[in-house]
Design a protein around this motif. Structure first.
Motif, short mmCIF file in Angstrom:
data_model
loop_
_atom_site.label_atom_id
_atom_site.label_comp_id
_atom_site.label_asym_id
_atom_site.label_seq_id
_atom_site.Cartn_x
_atom_site.Cartn_y
_atom_site.Cartn_z
N ALA A 17 0.82 -1.20 0.00
CA ALA A 17 0.00 0.00 0.00
C ALA A 17 0.86 1.26 0.00
O ALA A 17 0.58 2.23 -0.72
CB ALA A 17 -0.93 -0.01 1.21
N LEU A 18 1.92 1.25 0.81
CA LEU A 18 2.80 2.41 0.88
C LEU A 18 3.53 2.61 -0.44
O LEU A 18 3.67 3.74 -0.92
CB LEU A 18 3.79 2.25 2.02
CG LEU A 18 4.81 3.38 2.22
CD1 LEU A 18 4.11 4.72 2.42
CD2 LEU A 18 5.73 3.08 3.40
N ALA A 19 3.99 1.52 -1.06
CA ALA A 19 4.69 1.62 -2.35
C ALA A 19 3.79 2.24 -3.41
O ALA A 19 4.24 3.07 -4.22
CB ALA A 19 5.16 0.24 -2.79
N GLN A 20 2.51 1.88 -3.40
CA GLN A 20 1.58 2.44 -4.37
C GLN A 20 1.41 3.93 -4.16
O GLN A 20 1.41 4.72 -5.11
CB GLN A 20 0.23 1.72 -4.28
CG GLN A 20 -0.80 2.24 -5.27
CD GLN A 20 -2.12 1.47 -5.21
OE1 GLN A 20 -2.17 0.39 -4.67
NE2 GLN A 20 -3.16 2.06 -5.77
N THR A 21 1.27 4.34 -2.89
CA THR A 21 1.12 5.77 -2.59
C THR A 21 2.36 6.54 -3.01
O THR A 21 2.27 7.63 -3.60
CB THR A 21 0.86 5.97 -1.08
OG1 THR A 21 -0.33 5.29 -0.72
CG2 THR A 21 0.72 7.45 -0.75
N LEU A 22 3.52 6.00 -2.71
CA LEU A 22 4.77 6.66 -3.09
C LEU A 22 4.87 6.78 -4.61
O LEU A 22 5.28 7.82 -5.14
CB LEU A 22 5.96 5.90 -2.53
CG LEU A 22 6.13 5.92 -1.01
CD1 LEU A 22 7.22 4.95 -0.58
CD2 LEU A 22 6.44 7.32 -0.50
N ALA A 23 4.51 5.72 -5.33
CA ALA A 23 4.59 5.73 -6.79
C ALA A 23 3.70 6.83 -7.37
O ALA A 23 4.05 7.48 -8.36
CB ALA A 23 4.21 4.37 -7.34
N GLU A 24 2.54 7.04 -6.74
CA GLU A 24 1.64 8.10 -7.20
C GLU A 24 2.26 9.48 -7.04
O GLU A 24 1.84 10.44 -7.70
CB GLU A 24 0.32 8.02 -6.42
CG GLU A 24 -0.51 6.78 -6.76
CD GLU A 24 -1.65 6.55 -5.79
OE1 GLU A 24 -1.78 7.34 -4.81
OE2 GLU A 24 -2.42 5.59 -5.98
N ALA A 244 2.95 11.23 6.66
CA ALA A 244 4.08 11.67 7.46
C ALA A 244 5.39 11.42 6.73
O ALA A 244 6.31 12.26 6.75
CB ALA A 244 4.07 10.95 8.81
N LEU A 245 5.51 10.27 6.08
CA LEU A 245 6.72 9.96 5.32
C LEU A 245 6.88 10.93 4.15
O LEU A 245 7.98 11.45 3.90
CB LEU A 245 6.68 8.52 4.83
CG LEU A 245 7.84 8.08 3.92
CD1 LEU A 245 9.18 8.25 4.63
CD2 LEU A 245 7.65 6.64 3.47
N LEU A 246 5.81 11.19 3.43
CA LEU A 246 5.88 12.11 2.29
C LEU A 246 6.32 13.51 2.73
O LEU A 246 7.12 14.16 2.06
CB LEU A 246 4.53 12.17 1.58
CG LEU A 246 4.15 10.94 0.75
CD1 LEU A 246 2.69 10.98 0.38
CD2 LEU A 246 5.03 10.84 -0.49
#
Length: 256
Positions: A17-24, A244-246
């Protein structure tokens, strides 16, 4: 496209899920889960706790696995929490699971850590509303000791109910460093103190090399733990959420 290329270490489902958000957001990543969630066998203690939920002035759920497993037990035992019993979550995603189940759930919007939860006015109100406050914490084996210590310091009786254990998945020796090099990763991300322990353990002899990469962590306590372990560039995201990571990645640009 961002210059960041991140190693993600959360449990597999959360990694994806996190990888998908980051890719976006144009951020490349590579998932290598360092925490596998294993539900604990049901015990008489679990059944007794859920049968006696009304004695707690608040229930705290520290993670999504704790929420999922706790809700399953609620349904299995047909337990009915009091309508006015507040439930609390460390983060928004955990709170959303509780709300979907019809529970009155609260979470701190200013951070995904124990400190932010403790400062939540609704939690302090729940504690102050009864003469002998008692709080239940649903969690995995170990963890969130700081939260319990602070509550006990306020005169609260704290009961733990462990629902799962986290274990390090099986990887070949040297696999972590090999993946970092092969994928040309330039930063590491951990979501908990135990995730950091597993990172250092799996890195083994390559840890001095990996410790030079920026390490993104969810809280001041994990940041201090990382520095003690030898990490040279530690970035505190002040939360374990994707948002938070973004935000932390934006504050700390990647070196080209």
């Amino acid at each position: 496209m961002s210059a960041w290329r991140l190693l993600l270490t959360r449990p597999a489902e959360e990694c994806a899920a996190l990888a998908q958000t980051l890719a976006e957001h144009g951020i490349a990543s590579h998932g290598m889960p360092l925490l596998a969630i294993e539900a604990l066998a049901e015990t008489p203690e679990q059944r007794a706790v859920f049968a006696e939920l009304p004695r707690y002035c608040a229930v705290i759920v520290v993670s999504k696995p704790a929420a999922r497993l706790g809700l399953q037990l609620l349904d299995r035992h047909r337990a009915q929490p009091p309508a006015d019993q507040p439930w609390f979550a460390v983060g928004a995603a955990t709170a959303a699971l509780l709300v979907e189940h019809g529970l009155p759930a609260y979470y701190p919007e200013g951070g995904d850590d124990s400190e932010a939860l403790l400062a939540l006015p609704r939690l302090q109100q729940a504690i102050a509303a009864v003469p002998a406050p008692r709080v239940l914490i649903l969690r995995g084996e170990g963890g969130r000791e700081f939260l319990a210590e602070r509550l006990r310091g306020q005169g609260v009786t704290v009961d733990y109910l462990p629902l799962y254990r986290r274990r390090l998945p099986g990887y070949a020796p040297g696999e972590l460093a090999a993946r970092v090099r092969a994928e040309r990763l330039n930063a590491l991300v951990v979501s908990s103190g135990q995730g950091l322990e597993h990172l250092v353990e799996l890195a083994d002899a390559a840890w001095p090399e990996l410790a030079r990469l920026p390490l993104f962590v969810p809280s001041p306590r994990v940041a201090e733990q990382a520095r003690r372990a030898g990490a040279q560039i530690v970035v505190d995201c002040r939360g374990a959420s994707a948002a938070a990571l973004l935000a932390a990645l934006e504050r700390f640009p990647a070196a080209l």
